[in-house]
Design a protein around this motif. Structure first.
Motif, PDB file in Angstrom:
ATOM      1  N   LYS A  31      -9.607   7.949  11.893  1.00 44.19           N
ATOM      2  CA  LYS A  31      -8.205   7.844  11.466  1.00 44.19           C
ATOM      3  C   LYS A  31      -7.579   6.569  12.019  1.00 44.19           C
ATOM      4  O   LYS A  31      -6.892   5.846  11.288  1.00 44.19           O
ATOM      5  CB  LYS A  31      -7.413   9.062  11.924  1.00 44.19           C
ATOM      6  N   THR A  35      -6.376   3.441   9.734  1.00 51.52           N
ATOM      7  CA  THR A  35      -4.986   2.967   9.816  1.00 51.52           C
ATOM      8  C   THR A  35      -4.961   1.465  10.054  1.00 51.52           C
ATOM      9  O   THR A  35      -4.198   0.732   9.410  1.00 51.52           O
ATOM     10  CB  THR A  35      -4.240   3.717  10.940  1.00 51.52           C
ATOM     11  N   THR A  44       0.310   1.269   2.630  1.00 46.40           N
ATOM     12  CA  THR A  44       1.392   1.964   3.325  1.00 46.40           C
ATOM     13  C   THR A  44       1.600   3.318   2.659  1.00 46.40           C
ATOM     14  O   THR A  44       1.089   3.556   1.561  1.00 46.40           O
ATOM     15  CB  THR A  44       2.720   1.176   3.265  1.00 46.40           C
ATOM     16  N   ASP A  46       1.690   6.761   1.004  1.00 51.51           N
ATOM     17  CA  ASP A  46       0.671   7.629   0.402  1.00 51.51           C
ATOM     18  C   ASP A  46      -0.671   6.922   0.238  1.00 51.51           C
ATOM     19  O   ASP A  46      -1.722   7.543   0.383  1.00 51.51           O
ATOM     20  CB  ASP A  46       1.140   8.152  -0.961  1.00 51.51           C
ATOM     21  N   GLU A  49      -2.369   7.049   3.595  1.00 56.10           N
ATOM     22  CA  GLU A  49      -2.844   8.406   3.870  1.00 56.10           C
ATOM     23  C   GLU A  49      -4.106   8.723   3.062  1.00 56.10           C
ATOM     24  O   GLU A  49      -5.042   9.333   3.566  1.00 56.10           O
ATOM     25  CB  GLU A  49      -1.747   9.431   3.588  1.00 56.10           C
ATOM     26  N   ILE A  52      -7.021   6.877   4.623  1.00 55.85           N
ATOM     27  CA  ILE A  52      -7.467   7.565   5.846  1.00 55.85           C
ATOM     28  C   ILE A  52      -8.373   8.736   5.476  1.00 55.85           C
ATOM     29  O   ILE A  52      -9.435   8.927   6.077  1.00 55.85           O
ATOM     30  CB  ILE A  52      -6.255   8.024   6.684  1.00 55.85           C
ATOM     31  N   LYS A  53      -7.996   9.513   4.480  1.00 59.92           N
ATOM     32  CA  LYS A  53      -8.820  10.644   4.049  1.00 59.92           C
ATOM     33  C   LYS A  53     -10.170  10.170   3.529  1.00 59.92           C
ATOM     34  O   LYS A  53     -11.199  10.787   3.806  1.00 59.92           O
ATOM     35  CB  LYS A  53      -8.099  11.455   2.975  1.00 59.92           C
TER      36      LYS A  53
END
Length: 107
Positions: A31, A35, A44, A46, A49, A52-53
């Motif tokens: 993670k 990032t 940035t 969504d 995120e 990261i997933k």
């Protein structure tokens, strides 16, 4: 229980705890790495995120860290972001150490 059985049980429990710590630390490292890399690629909100997933999922494809390294390296190259292999490996090492510190501190 005999002394030998107690030692064996303690060893098995430590092995399980160490494995759990390793899994948690690597997930947190991924993670942190995602990032960092996502920021370099301009992600940035969504999009970050989701990235990261994706990085976290990539760690499930093969044993070891090479799957994460190769994914992040390819993603950076696809966005024309130049990061030397040594720098990427250094970031992975530093984020793993940071992840362990965070877990041990209960953060």
């Amino acid at each position: 229980m005999t002394g030998m059985q107690n030692r064996q049980k303690a060893f098995e429990e430590k092995f399980a705890r160490d494995g759990e710590l390793k899994f948690k630390a690597e997930a947190r490292r991924n993670k942190l790495l995602a990032t960092w890399a996502g920021g370099k690629m301009g992600f940035t909100g969504d999009a970050l995120e989701a990235y990261i997933k994706d990085v976290r999922k990539s760690d499930l494809s093969a044993a070891g860290d090479d799957d994460v390294f190769q994914k992040v390296k390819a993603d950076l190259a696809a966005k024309n972001v130049s990061v030397a292999d040594a720098e990427l490996r250094k970031q992975m090492d530093e984020y793993l150490a940071e992840a362990v510190r965070q877990i041990e501190a209960g953060v």
